[in-house]
Scaffold this active site. Sequence first.
Site, PDB file in Angstrom:
ATOM      1  N   GLU A  75       0.832  -1.212   0.000  1.00  0.00           N
ATOM      2  CA  GLU A  75       0.000   0.000   0.000  1.00  0.00           C
ATOM      3  C   GLU A  75       0.859   1.252   0.000  1.00  0.00           C
ATOM      4  O   GLU A  75       0.523   2.247  -0.652  1.00  0.00           O
ATOM      5  CB  GLU A  75      -0.962   0.021   1.176  1.00  0.00           C
ATOM      6  CG  GLU A  75      -1.884   1.220   1.106  1.00  0.00           C
ATOM      7  CD  GLU A  75      -3.224   1.016   1.766  1.00  0.00           C
ATOM      8  OE1 GLU A  75      -3.992   1.999   1.765  1.00  0.00           O
ATOM      9  OE2 GLU A  75      -3.514  -0.071   2.272  1.00  0.00           O
ATOM     10  N   THR A  76       1.975   1.233   0.692  1.00  0.00           N
ATOM     11  CA  THR A  76       2.868   2.386   0.706  1.00  0.00           C
ATOM     12  C   THR A  76       3.384   2.679  -0.699  1.00  0.00           C
ATOM     13  O   THR A  76       3.312   3.812  -1.179  1.00  0.00           O
ATOM     14  CB  THR A  76       4.046   2.150   1.667  1.00  0.00           C
ATOM     15  OG1 THR A  76       3.528   1.950   2.991  1.00  0.00           O
ATOM     16  CG2 THR A  76       5.015   3.317   1.664  1.00  0.00           C
TER      17      THR A  76
END
Length: 171
Positions: A75-76
């Site tokens: 997700e980062t």
Amino acid sequence: MGEQTSVKFPQEVLDEYTALGVDLAALFSAGHLGTRMGVRILEASAERVVGTMPVEGNTQPYGLLHGGASAVLAETLGSVGSMLHGGSGRLAVGVDLNCTHHRGVRSGVVTGVATPIHRGRSTATYEIVISDEQDRRVCTGRLTCLLREIDGDGRAKTVAEVTETKARHEG
């Protein structure tokens, strides 16, 4: 992400954000969670985001890399790519994350590479491939982010505010 001393950004991105007085390393980070997990961004552009994370400290009770840790890395990286695609006038907000875990990892560092699947006006979707130090695929993630226009205070505009602003500019 911890210390951000060597992130490679395209020059036009550096110029855009520097003109706004924005610290790119702070903006494109996983914040406190990323720092605790040891996430480091090595390269960042809308076309490709590369980052690493240590396995140590991010394991589940069996001693394997925690699936949630892989999800945080995915997700980062996908969020950073989406934010760079959206530019300084938009905020990327994750709306869907899917991770398939292929193999366990007990030690070392994993590397994630996010590449775009779709880059539109209102959404961006990235595939994130996470590999171990032997370049074996550990996890495949897919992240879709909603791209929302932001106002001068850095707040995401509502749909009504965006519609009103467009109507004023068109009329």
